[in-house]
Write an enzyme that holds these catalytic residues in place. Structure first.
Site, PDB file in Angstrom:
ATOM      1  N   LEU A  21       5.484   2.790 -35.412  1.00  0.00           N
ATOM      2  CA  LEU A  21       5.335   1.440 -34.843  1.00  0.00           C
ATOM      3  C   LEU A  21       4.409   1.449 -33.639  1.00  0.00           C
ATOM      4  CD1 LEU A  21       7.974  -1.256 -34.215  1.00  0.00           C
ATOM      5  CD2 LEU A  21       6.756  -0.356 -32.224  1.00  0.00           C
ATOM      6  N   ASP A  56       2.777  -3.002 -27.562  1.00  0.00           N
ATOM      7  CA  ASP A  56       1.915  -3.454 -26.469  1.00  0.00           C
ATOM      8  C   ASP A  56       0.716  -2.533 -26.225  1.00  0.00           C
ATOM      9  OD1 ASP A  56       4.273  -4.845 -26.317  1.00  0.00           O
ATOM     10  OD2 ASP A  56       4.594  -4.524 -24.183  1.00  0.00           O
ATOM     11  N   GLN A  97       1.896   1.294 -26.778  1.00  0.00           N
ATOM     12  CA  GLN A  97       3.283   1.651 -27.032  1.00  0.00           C
ATOM     13  C   GLN A  97       3.407   2.156 -28.471  1.00  0.00           C
ATOM     14  OE1 GLN A  97       6.369   0.656 -24.561  1.00  0.00           O
ATOM     15  NE2 GLN A  97       4.600   1.772 -23.834  1.00  0.00           N
ATOM     16  N   SER A 154       5.556  -0.152 -20.931  1.00  0.00           N
ATOM     17  CA  SER A 154       4.184  -0.616 -20.710  1.00  0.00           C
ATOM     18  C   SER A 154       3.736  -0.512 -19.260  1.00  0.00           C
ATOM     19  CB  SER A 154       4.046  -2.061 -21.178  1.00  0.00           C
ATOM     20  OG  SER A 154       4.195  -2.150 -22.569  1.00  0.00           O
ATOM     21  N   ASP A 183       6.526  -3.213 -16.638  1.00  0.00           N
ATOM     22  CA  ASP A 183       5.138  -3.522 -17.017  1.00  0.00           C
ATOM     23  C   ASP A 183       4.220  -3.692 -15.804  1.00  0.00           C
ATOM     24  OD1 ASP A 183       6.436  -3.645 -19.465  1.00  0.00           O
ATOM     25  OD2 ASP A 183       6.438  -5.843 -19.528  1.00  0.00           O
ATOM     26  N   GLU A 201       7.430 -10.859 -19.225  1.00  0.00           N
ATOM     27  CA  GLU A 201       6.900  -9.534 -19.507  1.00  0.00           C
ATOM     28  C   GLU A 201       5.381  -9.511 -19.318  1.00  0.00           C
ATOM     29  OE1 GLU A 201       9.689  -7.135 -22.464  1.00  0.00           O
ATOM     30  OE2 GLU A 201       8.442  -8.573 -23.544  1.00  0.00           O
TER      31      GLU A 201
END
Length: 491
Positions: free
Chosen positions: A38, A41, A57, A101, A160, A218
């Site tokens: 997977l 971000d 990510q 992130s 983040d 976020e």
């Protein structure tokens, strides 16, 4: 588990799934994807020593969310990419549940990564720390550990970090959730990147004249563009309103003026960046030519995520194309990066059609797996113009209603679903079509629709129809698969 153990496991996953992944007909031709597992971000976007770096990510072990690595791509031209070894691996105590992130900056010839270390304690409670790692060559990173913990009044949903320098001061904006369950963007400052001072919130739900705008913000990103201060943010928990906020989570921006001395940010309304189904967590950087370039996650966490057919082949999601941002009035325009013209198989147009007072059914393009279609509308004397793509997508402009709509088939049950935006006039349309994605730019990037879709790979027609007269010029270019080199075995 040690860093070396995790790296070996990740490389094993890549090798064992290489054939399965590469043979998937839905594998994209010119978008960045994880080699397996997977991707979500984009992180740490920067041009360092002339080389573009895109971190992301990455869960190499599953097609679901888990303890994230930072995957890593580099490029000299935004077209030809090198898959580098992972930059960050979740092996330390403060990040064992994921290197979340963050961003990248250059200082005195070194590349610094700022990220959130995610930890679940013995009671299953989340603990988050802001962390830093440093590199001399942009490939190998030395972790320096945590340097900021969660301030009083906030929950562990505090992550983040986006870092930049202005007038010899370093600033950091972080996405946060207050104990009252309100989303905020909060600010820190530092003179040395080591000692950081908490300056408080600069924007958030029920601040600066803004009403309720979600329970968590976020991926904040603050930058100056056109002498205005732009704040990107991805709020969670906004209710749908008409054609707005139709996805589970949103991504958008504010335009305003930020005072670094007082940390007061006077801004206008929140505006969505992308109207499609699959766009989240955008991040920007300024390159050496002064362009503000954006990448985003071409995906989202929602109820359809687990139904994507690529899961059976060991991978899920991708990143968007790089886009240059321009501020026109109080509106952010997004344009495909100019370098993407190099993806065209030939300089000449592969197919071109000019329509003069054409009525009713138009024609079909002999579409390919990956292509770019440009449509310039000189005049529309029709109530509705429709473009049907691969028996799955429909683009529809209703002139009387001043409405543009993207319709696709649901991943879960194949039922039609749509996203729309109000559009006073349709003058230009750019379509970047890939094996299982579409990015649509309206009127030179005034509005953008980004979506994944999964159609019969052998049904590749693009059909244009209208219920009235249309004057238009349509051009199509077949696109190359991007060049990808891997450096994994050399490390």
């Amino acid at each position: 588990m040690t860093q070396q153990d995790l790296l070996q496991r990740a490389f094993k996953e890549i090798l064992e799934n290489e054939t399965l992944v590469s043979n998937d007909p839905y594998r994209l031709q010119y978008h960045l994807m994880a080699p397996v597992g997977l991707i979500n971000d984009p992180n740490g976007l920067i041009q360092f020593n002339g080389v573009y770096h895109v971190f992301y990510q990455w869960n190499p072990f599953e097609t679901s969310h888990g303890a994230k690595f930072w995957g890593h791509y580099t490029s000299k031209d935004l077209v030809h990419w090198v898959l580098q070894p992972p930059a960050l691996v979740p092996c330390e105590w403060y990040e064992k549940n994921g290197c979340y992130s963050g961003s990248a900056v250059e200082d005195e010839g070194k590349l610094y990564l700022f990220y959130t270390g995610n930890l679940k304690n013995e009671d299953g409670e989340r603990v988050s720390h802001q962390c830093i790692a440093v590199s001399k060559d942009g490939i190998h990173f030395d972790k320096k550990g945590p340097f900021i913990s969660v301030p009083k009044g906030y929950t562990p949903h505090f992550r983040d970090p986006k870092v930049w320098k202005s007038n010899d001061i370093w600033y950091m904006v972080i996405g946060a959730q207050t104990e009252r369950k309100e989303g905020q963007a909060v600010l820190f400052s530092s003179k040395n990147m080591i000692d950081w001072q908490f300056k408080g919130p600069m924007a958030g739900s029920n601040m600066n004249g803004l009403g309720d705008l979600g329970y968590m913000w976020e991926c904040p990103d603050l930058f100056n563009l056109g002498n205005r201060d732009v704040l990107l943010v991805s709020p969670q928990g906004i209710e749908a309103q008409g054609y707005h906020y139709q996805n589970l989570f949103q991504s958008g921006y504010f335009i305003g003026e930020w005072n670094p001395e007082t940390n007061v940010y006077q801004h206008g309304d929140f505006t969505e960046l992308d109207r499609g189904f699959d766009f989240y967590a955008p991040q920007t950087f300024e390159d050496e030519n002064g362009r503000r370039i954006l990448f985003a996650w071409m995906g989202i966490t929602d109820e359809q995520e687990s139904y994507q057919p690529t899961i059976a082949n060991g991978w899920i999601h991708a990143l968007t194309l790089p886009r240059e941002l321009q501020l026109i009035g109080d509106k952010l325009y997004q344009k495909p990066a100019a370098e993407l013209r190099r993806l065209r198989k030939s300089r000449d147009v592969d197919e071109q059609v000019s329509l003069y007072d054409s009525e009713e059914s138009w024609f079909e393009l002999s579409a390919s797996v990956s292509e770019k279609i440009n449509v310039e509308f000189h005049q529309i004397d029709a109530d509705e113009v429709e473009i049907a793509i691969r028996d799955n997508l429909k683009l529809r402009y209703q002139q009387k209603e001043q409405l543009f709509t993207l319709e696709r088939k649901s991943f879960m049950d194949r039922a039609p679903e749509s996203r729309s935006c109000e559009l006073t006039s349709l003058e230009k349309l750019q379509i970047f079509l890939d094996s299982s994605s579409v990015e649509i730019f309206l009127n030179e990037g005034q509005e953008v629709f980004t979506s994944r879709f999964f159609a019969d790979p052998y049904h590749q027609k693009v059909k244009f129809t209208a219920n009235g007269k249309v004057n238009a010029t349509i051009q199509k270019w077949d696109l190359l698969s991007f060049s990808l080199v891997t450096e994994l075995k050399k490390d």
